[in-house]
Design a protein around this motif. Structure first.
Motif, short mmCIF file in Angstrom:
data_model
loop_
_atom_site.label_atom_id
_atom_site.label_comp_id
_atom_site.label_asym_id
_atom_site.label_seq_id
_atom_site.Cartn_x
_atom_site.Cartn_y
_atom_site.Cartn_z
N ILE A 62 9.80 -1.00 -5.72
CA ILE A 62 9.62 -0.85 -7.17
C ILE A 62 10.82 -1.51 -7.86
O ILE A 62 11.86 -1.75 -7.23
N HIS A 63 10.68 -1.81 -9.15
CA HIS A 63 11.75 -2.48 -9.89
C HIS A 63 12.56 -1.50 -10.74
O HIS A 63 13.65 -1.84 -11.21
N LYS A 64 12.02 -0.28 -10.92
CA LYS A 64 12.72 0.72 -11.73
C LYS A 64 12.37 2.11 -11.20
O LYS A 64 11.21 2.38 -10.88
N ASN A 65 13.38 2.98 -11.11
CA ASN A 65 13.16 4.35 -10.63
C ASN A 65 12.65 5.21 -11.78
O ASN A 65 13.41 5.55 -12.69
N PRO A 66 11.37 5.61 -11.78
CA PRO A 66 10.81 6.37 -12.90
C PRO A 66 11.32 7.81 -12.97
O PRO A 66 11.16 8.47 -14.00
N ALA A 67 11.92 8.29 -11.89
CA ALA A 67 12.37 9.69 -11.87
C ALA A 67 13.85 9.84 -12.16
O ALA A 67 14.35 10.96 -12.35
N GLU A 68 14.57 8.73 -12.22
CA GLU A 68 16.03 8.77 -12.26
C GLU A 68 16.59 9.56 -13.43
O GLU A 68 17.53 10.36 -13.27
N THR A 69 16.07 9.37 -14.62
CA THR A 69 16.66 10.00 -15.82
C THR A 69 15.97 11.29 -16.23
O THR A 69 16.31 11.86 -17.26
N ILE A 70 15.02 11.76 -15.44
CA ILE A 70 14.32 13.00 -15.79
C ILE A 70 15.22 14.20 -15.46
O ILE A 70 15.67 14.35 -14.32
N PRO A 71 15.51 15.04 -16.45
CA PRO A 71 16.41 16.18 -16.21
C PRO A 71 15.70 17.29 -15.42
O PRO A 71 14.49 17.45 -15.50
N VAL A 76 5.09 13.98 -3.21
CA VAL A 76 4.79 12.62 -3.67
C VAL A 76 3.29 12.39 -3.70
O VAL A 76 2.75 11.82 -4.65
N ARG A 77 2.60 12.83 -2.65
CA ARG A 77 1.13 12.67 -2.60
C ARG A 77 0.45 13.44 -3.73
O ARG A 77 -0.54 12.97 -4.31
N GLN A 78 0.98 14.61 -4.07
CA GLN A 78 0.42 15.40 -5.18
C GLN A 78 0.55 14.64 -6.49
O GLN A 78 -0.38 14.62 -7.31
N LEU A 79 1.71 14.00 -6.69
CA LEU A 79 1.92 13.21 -7.91
C LEU A 79 0.94 12.05 -7.96
O LEU A 79 0.32 11.79 -9.01
N LEU A 80 0.80 11.34 -6.85
CA LEU A 80 -0.10 10.19 -6.81
C LEU A 80 -1.55 10.61 -7.06
O LEU A 80 -2.31 9.91 -7.74
N HIS A 81 -1.94 11.75 -6.50
CA HIS A 81 -3.31 12.26 -6.71
C HIS A 81 -3.51 12.63 -8.18
O HIS A 81 -4.57 12.35 -8.76
N PHE A 82 -2.50 13.24 -8.79
CA PHE A 82 -2.59 13.65 -10.19
C PHE A 82 -2.72 12.44 -11.11
O PHE A 82 -3.52 12.44 -12.06
N THR A 83 -1.94 11.40 -10.84
CA THR A 83 -1.94 10.23 -11.73
C THR A 83 -3.04 9.24 -11.39
O THR A 83 -3.48 8.47 -12.25
N GLY A 84 -3.48 9.23 -10.13
CA GLY A 84 -4.47 8.26 -9.69
C GLY A 84 -3.89 6.86 -9.59
O GLY A 84 -4.64 5.87 -9.62
N LYS A 85 -2.56 6.76 -9.50
CA LYS A 85 -1.89 5.47 -9.48
C LYS A 85 -1.25 5.20 -8.13
O LYS A 85 -1.06 6.09 -7.31
N SER A 86 -0.89 3.95 -7.92
CA SER A 86 -0.12 3.58 -6.74
C SER A 86 1.36 3.81 -7.03
O SER A 86 1.76 3.99 -8.20
N ILE A 87 2.18 3.78 -5.98
CA ILE A 87 3.60 4.08 -6.13
C ILE A 87 4.28 3.13 -7.12
O ILE A 87 5.08 3.57 -7.96
N ASP A 88 3.96 1.86 -7.06
CA ASP A 88 4.64 0.88 -7.93
C ASP A 88 4.14 0.91 -9.37
O ASP A 88 4.67 0.18 -10.23
N SER A 89 3.13 1.75 -9.65
CA SER A 89 2.60 1.83 -11.01
C SER A 89 3.02 3.11 -11.73
O SER A 89 2.79 3.25 -12.94
N ASN A 98 0.82 -1.20 0.00
CA ASN A 98 0.00 0.00 0.00
C ASN A 98 0.86 1.27 0.00
O ASN A 98 1.87 1.34 0.71
N SER A 99 0.45 2.27 -0.79
CA SER A 99 1.23 3.50 -0.91
C SER A 99 1.39 4.23 0.42
O SER A 99 2.47 4.77 0.73
N ASP A 100 0.34 4.26 1.23
CA ASP A 100 0.43 4.93 2.53
C ASP A 100 1.46 4.26 3.44
O ASP A 100 2.17 4.93 4.19
#
Length: 279
Positions: free
Chosen positions: A86-95, A30-43, A2-4
């Motif tokens: 998670i299996h991959k960091n989605p933020a790692e390569t974002i400039p 982080v909570r703002q991002l999750l609210h915007f996407t409507g997804k869980s952390i691992d998604s 669970n994300s919480d």
């Protein structure tokens, strides 16, 4: 998971690594991002984060604000990857966003002299100025400073908890020593704090009081400056005297790359100004 639950684990893990306010902002972002996407952390994907950052840009968020939010995400998802959430960091390569950085404003020696002249005879206020200028401490660190933190024989002050919850040592000059001793000798109390609240004498002075005083100084002298301007002035003047950048950063208590880069530009600018005076 669970994300919480993950967010609570992150809170427990990082509460001793970074300041309380910074950690609060990380969790909010982080909570703002999750609210915007409507997804869980691992998604959450890289595209999701880019979409959110694009949304912030359309909403006219300032680049430094976006930078801070992305810093939060990079730190959080790095933690999630390390812990196996998670299996991959989605933020790692974002400039990070490009920012037109303005050099921080600092006082010249002549301006500093005018401030000192204005505060002549005001023991406490002059002592505050000299401590800020001699040590480069943050205003929050000055307010929390205790008498027991001062080593007079070595002319050093121990800062037990800086912005990132790491202690450090700062130095102070003989001029600062003179004004600080004169002020403390004038006190008739046994309170532990170096500077006291004007209302509650058993409490330390607060940031708003110091800031209000500096606004009054600015009005009298007709050039604007704040307590943090003195921190910039500390950096610039040490650079002009030839102190290596690495030493200055240690005294300032800097660790984050964006802080390092910001002050490096100030350092280089100050050294160039010094060079120009001799050419």
């Amino acid at each position: 998971m669970n994300s919480d639950v993950i967010l609570n684990q992150f809170l427990l893990e990082y509460q001793f690594r970074i300041g309380k306010d910074t950690l609060t902002h990380y969790l909010i972002n982080v909570r703002q991002l999750l609210h915007f996407t409507g997804k869980s952390i691992d998604s959450v994907t890289k595209s999701d984060i880019l979409g959110w950052l694009g949304y912030l840009k359309k909403k006219k968020y300032k680049p430094w604000t976006v930078w801070g939010k992305l810093t939060s995400l990079k730190t959080f998802f790095k933690y999630c990857l390390e812990e196996g959430y998670i299996h991959k960091n989605p933020a790692e390569t974002i400039p990070f966003p490009r920012i037109e950085e303005k050099l921080p404003y600092y006082l010249s020696l002549d301006q500093l002299g005018k401030v000192r002249e204005l505060l002549q005879g005001r023991l406490e206020e002059r002592a505050i100025l000299e401590v800020l200028y001699a040590t480069g401490v943050r205003i929050s660190e000055l307010c929390a400073m205790k008498k027991e933190d001062i080593n007079w024989s070595e002319r050093i002050i121990h800062i037990p908890k800086g912005k990132y919850k790491k202690g450090r040592i700062v130095l102070f000059t003989r001029n600062c020593e003179e004004h600080l001793k004169r002020y403390l000798d004038s006190r008739r109390d046994n309170q532990p704090y170096v500077f006291l609240s004007v209302v509650l004498k058993n409490r330390p002075i607060d940031k708003n009081t110091v800031g209000s005083r500096f606004r009054k100084y600015s009005k009298c002298l007709e050039f604007k400056f704040t307590p943090h301007t003195i921190r910039y002035t500390f950096t610039a003047h040490l650079a002009q005297k030839g102190m290596p950048l690495e030493c200055i950063q240690t005294l300032l208590g800097h660790e984050e790359p964006q802080q390092t880069r910001y002050y490096a530009r100030l350092y280089n600018h100050s050294r160039t100004e010094l060079y120009d005076e001799y050419m």
